[in-house]
Write a protein that holds these residues in place. Sequence first.
Motif, PDB file in Angstrom:
ATOM      1  N   PRO A  30      39.248  53.484  50.163  1.00  0.00           N
ATOM      2  CA  PRO A  30      39.145  53.063  51.562  1.00  0.00           C
ATOM      3  C   PRO A  30      40.348  52.271  52.078  1.00  0.00           C
ATOM      4  CG  PRO A  30      37.096  52.614  50.385  1.00  0.00           C
ATOM      5  CD  PRO A  30      38.125  52.951  49.356  1.00  0.00           C
ATOM      6  N   ALA A  31      41.235  51.846  51.193  1.00  0.00           N
ATOM      7  CA  ALA A  31      42.384  51.069  51.647  1.00  0.00           C
ATOM      8  C   ALA A  31      43.245  51.908  52.588  1.00  0.00           C
ATOM      9  CB  ALA A  31      43.206  50.606  50.448  1.00  0.00           C
ATOM     10  N   ASP A  32      43.669  51.312  53.679  1.00  0.00           N
ATOM     11  CA  ASP A  32      44.457  52.051  54.670  1.00  0.00           C
ATOM     12  C   ASP A  32      45.870  51.481  54.789  1.00  0.00           C
ATOM     13  OD1 ASP A  32      43.833  49.664  55.811  1.00  0.00           O
ATOM     14  OD2 ASP A  32      43.086  50.485  57.699  1.00  0.00           O
ATOM     15  N   CYS A  33      46.382  50.895  53.715  1.00  0.00           N
ATOM     16  CA  CYS A  33      47.712  50.291  53.739  1.00  0.00           C
ATOM     17  C   CYS A  33      48.779  51.328  54.073  1.00  0.00           C
ATOM     18  CB  CYS A  33      48.018  49.643  52.386  1.00  0.00           C
ATOM     19  SG  CYS A  33      49.641  48.857  52.319  1.00  0.00           S
ATOM     20  N   CYS A 260      29.428  34.645  48.268  1.00  0.00           N
ATOM     21  CA  CYS A 260      29.970  35.194  47.020  1.00  0.00           C
ATOM     22  C   CYS A 260      28.968  34.982  45.886  1.00  0.00           C
ATOM     23  CB  CYS A 260      31.303  34.520  46.682  1.00  0.00           C
ATOM     24  SG  CYS A 260      31.993  35.023  45.097  1.00  0.00           S
ATOM     25  N   ARG A 261      28.739  36.035  45.090  1.00  0.00           N
ATOM     26  CA  ARG A 261      27.831  35.993  43.944  1.00  0.00           C
ATOM     27  C   ARG A 261      28.574  36.085  42.614  1.00  0.00           C
ATOM     28  NH1 ARG A 261      25.529  34.245  47.439  1.00  0.00           N
ATOM     29  NH2 ARG A 261      23.492  34.756  48.318  1.00  0.00           N
ATOM     30  N   GLY A 262      29.879  36.014  42.682  1.00  0.00           N
ATOM     31  CA  GLY A 262      30.659  36.011  41.450  1.00  0.00           C
ATOM     32  C   GLY A 262      30.640  37.315  40.688  1.00  0.00           C
ATOM     33  N   CYS A 263      30.615  38.432  41.398  1.00  0.00           N
ATOM     34  CA  CYS A 263      30.548  39.734  40.718  1.00  0.00           C
ATOM     35  C   CYS A 263      31.878  40.122  40.075  1.00  0.00           C
ATOM     36  CB  CYS A 263      30.105  40.817  41.693  1.00  0.00           C
ATOM     37  SG  CYS A 263      31.355  41.260  42.925  1.00  0.00           S
ATOM     38  N   THR A 264      32.957  39.487  40.472  1.00  0.00           N
ATOM     39  CA  THR A 264      34.330  39.702  39.977  1.00  0.00           C
ATOM     40  C   THR A 264      34.891  41.073  40.346  1.00  0.00           C
ATOM     41  OG1 THR A 264      33.775  40.553  37.770  1.00  0.00           O
ATOM     42  CG2 THR A 264      33.891  38.136  38.042  1.00  0.00           C
ATOM     43  N   GLY A 265      34.262  41.779  41.260  1.00  0.00           N
ATOM     44  CA  GLY A 265      34.836  43.047  41.707  1.00  0.00           C
ATOM     45  C   GLY A 265      36.191  42.854  42.359  1.00  0.00           C
ATOM     46  N   CYS A 266      36.334  41.759  43.104  1.00  0.00           N
ATOM     47  CA  CYS A 266      37.605  41.470  43.755  1.00  0.00           C
ATOM     48  C   CYS A 266      38.695  41.167  42.743  1.00  0.00           C
ATOM     49  CB  CYS A 266      37.456  40.308  44.724  1.00  0.00           C
ATOM     50  SG  CYS A 266      36.828  38.786  43.962  1.00  0.00           S
ATOM     51  N   GLY A 296      44.950  42.368  51.223  1.00  0.00           N
ATOM     52  CA  GLY A 296      43.609  42.481  51.779  1.00  0.00           C
ATOM     53  C   GLY A 296      42.658  43.361  51.012  1.00  0.00           C
ATOM     54  N   ALA A 297      43.064  43.829  49.826  1.00  0.00           N
ATOM     55  CA  ALA A 297      42.191  44.717  49.047  1.00  0.00           C
ATOM     56  C   ALA A 297      40.893  44.024  48.665  1.00  0.00           C
ATOM     57  CB  ALA A 297      42.924  45.202  47.798  1.00  0.00           C
ATOM     58  N   CYS A 298      40.956  42.747  48.325  1.00  0.00           N
ATOM     59  CA  CYS A 298      39.757  42.019  47.915  1.00  0.00           C
ATOM     60  C   CYS A 298      38.757  41.935  49.064  1.00  0.00           C
ATOM     61  CB  CYS A 298      40.130  40.632  47.420  1.00  0.00           C
ATOM     62  SG  CYS A 298      41.055  39.634  48.622  1.00  0.00           S
ATOM     63  N   SER A 299      39.252  41.660  50.255  1.00  0.00           N
ATOM     64  CA  SER A 299      38.384  41.537  51.426  1.00  0.00           C
ATOM     65  C   SER A 299      37.730  42.868  51.772  1.00  0.00           C
ATOM     66  CB  SER A 299      39.194  41.009  52.610  1.00  0.00           C
ATOM     67  OG  SER A 299      38.380  40.871  53.749  1.00  0.00           O
ATOM     68  N   THR A 300      38.511  43.934  51.687  1.00  0.00           N
ATOM     69  CA  THR A 300      37.968  45.263  51.987  1.00  0.00           C
ATOM     70  C   THR A 300      36.951  45.691  50.944  1.00  0.00           C
ATOM     71  OG1 THR A 300      40.082  45.856  52.996  1.00  0.00           O
ATOM     72  CG2 THR A 300      38.597  47.662  52.447  1.00  0.00           C
ATOM     73  N   CYS A 302      34.992  43.755  48.958  1.00  0.00           N
ATOM     74  CA  CYS A 302      33.796  42.928  48.842  1.00  0.00           C
ATOM     75  C   CYS A 302      32.685  43.417  49.777  1.00  0.00           C
ATOM     76  CB  CYS A 302      34.130  41.471  49.153  1.00  0.00           C
ATOM     77  SG  CYS A 302      32.714  40.352  49.006  1.00  0.00           S
ATOM     78  N   ARG A 303      31.554  43.807  49.212  1.00  0.00           N
ATOM     79  CA  ARG A 303      30.447  44.316  50.010  1.00  0.00           C
ATOM     80  C   ARG A 303      29.801  43.218  50.857  1.00  0.00           C
ATOM     81  NH1 ARG A 303      27.283  48.293  45.677  1.00  0.00           N
ATOM     82  NH2 ARG A 303      29.030  49.753  45.353  1.00  0.00           N
ATOM     83  N   ARG A 304      29.901  42.000  50.398  1.00  0.00           N
ATOM     84  CA  ARG A 304      29.303  40.879  51.122  1.00  0.00           C
ATOM     85  C   ARG A 304      30.270  40.267  52.132  1.00  0.00           C
ATOM     86  NH1 ARG A 304      24.708  38.567  49.069  1.00  0.00           N
ATOM     87  NH2 ARG A 304      23.858  39.554  47.194  1.00  0.00           N
ATOM     88  N   GLN A 305      31.478  40.769  52.144  1.00  0.00           N
ATOM     89  CA  GLN A 305      32.518  40.210  53.015  1.00  0.00           C
ATOM     90  C   GLN A 305      32.636  38.701  52.802  1.00  0.00           C
ATOM     91  OE1 GLN A 305      31.378  41.557  56.965  1.00  0.00           O
ATOM     92  NE2 GLN A 305      32.533  43.445  56.700  1.00  0.00           N
TER      93      GLN A 305
END
Length: 318
Positions: A30-33, A260-266, A296-300, A302-305
């Motif tokens: 989904p990244a649009d860089c 944030c739930r600490g899923c570490t996906g970011c 901005g990859a982490c922000s994009t 994160c499902r919880r934003q």
Amino acid sequence: MVGTTAITLLTPEHPVTLARGHCLRYRFAPADCRSCVDHCPHQALSPTPRGLELDRGSCRGCLLCLSACPSGALEGCHLNLAEKLQQLSRHSRPVLGCAGSPSQAHERVPCLGALAHPEVLLAVAALMPQPLQLNLTACAQCPNAAIVAPLIAALKSLEQMKGFPYAGRLELITHAPDLHYQAAGLSRREFFTLFRKKSSATAVRLVDRLAASSPTPSFQNKRLPHFRALLLAAWPEILEDFRPQVRAAFFPRLQISQDCRGCTGCVGICPTGALTPADRSGSPPLVRPELCGACGACSTFCRRQAIQVAKSAATAPR
């Protein structure tokens, strides 16, 4: 096999290399860089469904893409900036030029477009023990003439920073009469005398730091973008009183909310290592803003934003 090897050896190495595993579009669909695409004056880079393509036939090696890429996916071959700066420190009025130009220079890089970023110029200014001239006198007749405007803009943005301590350390020379070039090198005694006068132990120390090797990156490895790697390598030489301004100007602010739930996906999606897992499971990740390229990859991702990236006051010149 022998024929293939011979062809490889005889084929000139391309000035730009693409590490696909670090391209945001490859790491996260989904990244649009489009940073490198928008900065390339020759339309040599194009986005694809699987990431990014580099058209070697169209690329002219201006290296502007290095300063545009926030994830370190693009690198310049034979840049060797650490070695060049070490050699330049031997001259009382050093001149850095382009390898594709016959104009006068003590040392040359593939293209001065590699320096067209305020963080790179700041690193060079902090490193050099005496003013450095960038020879742009032949750029107007070069296919890479587009590098001049970003270089000028990058230097101007530096000089406008509050308390900038390196005024006059970098000179962009666009007219031949303004160039002060002396071909004769210094003797051994003159070389060390110059170093003592200019407190130039800086140059010797930083060469090793800038030239430090790193393991070959893979998808899981992290890599800093070209401009940030140089700035952090020069960080010990930046005046301590000026560091707060540098942080405010160049290091993004990462804000993590209570969602944030600490899923570490970011942590996994971050290409530079700016995010690392917390010691306690379920806690928000630890943040190192000096390693963040504001991609901005982490922000994009994160499902919880729950994570937002506030870009720094200064950005790569457009």
